[in-house]
Design an enzyme around this catalytic site. Sequence first.
Site, PDB file in Angstrom:
ATOM      1  N   ARG A   1      29.940 -14.299  25.056  1.00  0.00           N
ATOM      2  CA  ARG A   1      29.246 -14.689  23.816  1.00  0.00           C
ATOM      3  C   ARG A   1      29.735 -16.029  23.266  1.00  0.00           C
ATOM      4  NH1 ARG A   1      29.898  -9.144  22.942  1.00  0.00           N
ATOM      5  NH2 ARG A   1      27.959  -8.059  23.396  1.00  0.00           N
TER       6      ARG A   1
ATOM      7  N   LYS B   1      23.901 -30.719  23.523  1.00  0.00           N
ATOM      8  CA  LYS B   1      22.747 -30.169  24.252  1.00  0.00           C
ATOM      9  C   LYS B   1      23.229 -29.735  25.631  1.00  0.00           C
ATOM     10  CE  LYS B   1      18.734 -32.620  22.366  1.00  0.00           C
ATOM     11  NZ  LYS B   1      17.671 -33.595  22.680  1.00  0.00           N
TER      12      LYS B   1
ATOM     13  N   GLU C   1      20.588 -46.344  29.392  1.00  0.00           N
ATOM     14  CA  GLU C   1      20.757 -45.568  28.146  1.00  0.00           C
ATOM     15  C   GLU C   1      21.511 -46.399  27.105  1.00  0.00           C
ATOM     16  OE1 GLU C   1      19.312 -42.656  27.721  1.00  0.00           O
ATOM     17  OE2 GLU C   1      19.063 -41.760  29.704  1.00  0.00           O
TER      18      GLU C   1
ATOM     19  N   LYS D   1      25.435 -42.437  18.543  1.00  0.00           N
ATOM     20  CA  LYS D   1      24.951 -41.070  18.799  1.00  0.00           C
ATOM     21  C   LYS D   1      25.612 -40.084  17.851  1.00  0.00           C
ATOM     22  CE  LYS D   1      23.563 -37.566  21.995  1.00  0.00           C
ATOM     23  NZ  LYS D   1      23.179 -37.190  23.332  1.00  0.00           N
TER      24      LYS D   1
ATOM     25  N   GLU E   1      17.741 -31.787  16.289  1.00  0.00           N
ATOM     26  CA  GLU E   1      16.564 -32.611  16.581  1.00  0.00           C
ATOM     27  C   GLU E   1      15.328 -32.185  15.802  1.00  0.00           C
ATOM     28  OE1 GLU E   1      16.144 -33.951  20.717  1.00  0.00           O
ATOM     29  OE2 GLU E   1      13.996 -34.126  20.376  1.00  0.00           O
TER      30      GLU E   1
ATOM     31  N   ARG F   1      16.972 -37.395  15.559  1.00  0.00           N
ATOM     32  CA  ARG F   1      17.557 -37.313  16.908  1.00  0.00           C
ATOM     33  C   ARG F   1      16.526 -37.610  17.995  1.00  0.00           C
ATOM     34  NH1 ARG F   1      22.090 -33.035  19.273  1.00  0.00           N
ATOM     35  NH2 ARG F   1      22.086 -33.902  21.370  1.00  0.00           N
TER      36      ARG F   1
ATOM     37  N   ASN G   1      15.087 -40.250  22.413  1.00  0.00           N
ATOM     38  CA  ASN G   1      14.163 -40.064  23.536  1.00  0.00           C
ATOM     39  C   ASN G   1      13.324 -41.308  23.800  1.00  0.00           C
ATOM     40  OD1 ASN G   1      15.094 -37.440  23.757  1.00  0.00           O
ATOM     41  ND2 ASN G   1      13.546 -36.645  22.352  1.00  0.00           N
TER      42      ASN G   1
ATOM     43  N   HIS H   1      11.536 -41.973  27.082  1.00  0.00           N
ATOM     44  CA  HIS H   1      11.578 -40.737  27.866  1.00  0.00           C
ATOM     45  C   HIS H   1      10.193 -40.130  28.126  1.00  0.00           C
ATOM     46  CE1 HIS H   1      15.823 -41.198  27.280  1.00  0.00           C
ATOM     47  NE2 HIS H   1      16.099 -40.108  27.971  1.00  0.00           N
TER      48      HIS H   1
ATOM     49  N   HIS I   1       9.965 -39.525  31.796  1.00  0.00           N
ATOM     50  CA  HIS I   1       9.864 -38.178  32.382  1.00  0.00           C
ATOM     51  C   HIS I   1       8.653 -38.081  33.307  1.00  0.00           C
ATOM     52  CE1 HIS I   1      12.464 -36.107  29.089  1.00  0.00           C
ATOM     53  NE2 HIS I   1      13.187 -36.532  30.106  1.00  0.00           N
TER      54      HIS I   1
ATOM     55  N   HIS J   1      17.278 -41.095  36.744  1.00  0.00           N
ATOM     56  CA  HIS J   1      16.846 -40.881  35.348  1.00  0.00           C
ATOM     57  C   HIS J   1      16.894 -42.190  34.538  1.00  0.00           C
ATOM     58  CE1 HIS J   1      16.327 -38.900  31.487  1.00  0.00           C
ATOM     59  NE2 HIS J   1      17.443 -39.461  31.056  1.00  0.00           N
TER      60      HIS J   1
END
Length: 364
Positions: A121, A143, A185, A227, A237, A241, A245, A248, A252, A266
Site C-alpha cells: 500500500r 508521475k 525537454e 518544474k 495537473e 502543469r 506537455n 507533446h 505523441h 521521445h
Amino acid sequence: MSEIVRVALAERGYDIHIGGGLLDRPGPLLKPLCRGMTPVVTDENVARLHLEKLVAALRDAGIDSRPIILPPGEETKSFTNLESLCREMLRLGVERGGVVLALGGGVIGDLAGFAAGILKRGVDFVQMPTTLLAQVDSSVGGKTAIDVREGKNLIGLFHQPKLVLADTAVLSTLPPRELLSGYAEVVKYAVLGDVTFFDWLETNGGAALAGDAAALAQMIAHCCRMKAAIVARDERESGERALLNLGHTFGHALEAASGYSGALLHGEAVAIGMVLALRLSERLGHVSRLETERVAAHLRQAGLPAGLTDLGGERPPPERLLEFMARDKKADAGKLKFVLARGLGNAFVSADVPLDAVKAVLAE
Ligand code: NAD
Ligand code: GLY
C-alpha cells in the site's frame, strides 16, 4: 558542490540534489531514509556502467542493498514487469517503512516509482535519474506509470519520491542521441516559460551538451526549479502543469506513427512537436515567424530534428497523425487540446484549436 531545489509540497515535499559525483557518496542523504533491505531497481545498461560503484558506496554507508536489474527500453514499462518487480521486492523482504531506489532513466523511474506506490500500500522511493530527460523532467513531480496496448502511461499513480539525486557525472556515459533527446525537454522549459533561459541556452547549451560540468549542472538545476515551481502549484495537473506537455500532442502522434520503434526518440518527437506547436501558434496570430525560426534553428544547431522534413524515411501523412491526435481528443471531451505560445516563454493551453489550422501545419 551540489545544488538543491525544493519541491514545496508540504508533507509530500522533497529535495532534488543536482551535482557531479552524488552517486559516489550518497550515504549521508540516503542513510536516514533506508530501513532493512533496500532494492536498487535499474536496467542492464545502467547496471553495467554505474551499479557496482553505487552498491559499494551504499555498503560503505551501512545500507543493505539488493539490485534488481531489468531489460532496457520502453517495453519494460509493462504489467508483466510490474508484477515481477513487486514480487521480487517482496521476496527480498522490503519493509513497509523501507525505501526503493530507482537508478535509471524515465523508464526505470516510472516503473519503480509505480511499484513502490502500490507495494504494501505504498513504500517510499528515491529517484536517481541517469538520463538528461529523467534529470530535468521525469524524476521530478511524482508521475509514475506503465504502458498498455491502449496507450502510453495510462496505468499509474501520483507518488512523489522522498528525494531526487541527479548525478550529472553519469550523463557522460549516455549515448549522444539520448543526451540530445533530453535536451529537447530542456528547450521546452525555455519556450514554455522563460525566454531569458532560451537566451542562455543559445549561448551555453552547446557547452552543456559537450559536457561542461558547470553549464550542465546550471542548466539542469534551472529546469528542476521551473518544474518544481509548477508542480508545487499544480501537483495533479488540473491546470498549469499541462504546460509541460508543450510539443507533446504533435509529438505523441509522431511517436505513435513511428510505432515506438526507436526510429524516433521521445525527445526528438517533442522537438518536432514543439516547433509544430509554434507554427500553429503562428497561424493563430500568437507568435511571429521569426520566433518559430529561432527555436527551430537552435534545435537543429544542437543536432535535433525541428520539422517533419527532418524525419528520416517517409513523412507520415497528415491524416494518420490527425487520427492519433483524435485518440487523445477522446480523453478530453472531444476537443483538440494544444499547448500554444504567445511569444517565446509564454505558453498557454488552448482547448478549441480549429482543425483546419492543425491540418495546415501538418501539411506545410
Ligand atoms: P530510458 O529510461 O529508456 O533511457 C534511455 C536509454 O538510456 C536506455 O537504453 C537506458 O538503458 C540508457 N541509459 C540510461 N542512463 C544511462 C547512462 N547514464 N549511461 C548510458 N546509458 C544510459 O528513457 P528516458 O528518455 O530516460 O525516459 C523515457 C521515459 O520517461 C518514457 O517512458 C516516458 O514516458 C517517461 N517520462 C516520464 C515522465 C514523468 O513525469 N514521469 C516525464 C517524461 C517522460
Ligand atoms: N512531464 C510532464 C509532467 O510531469 O507533468
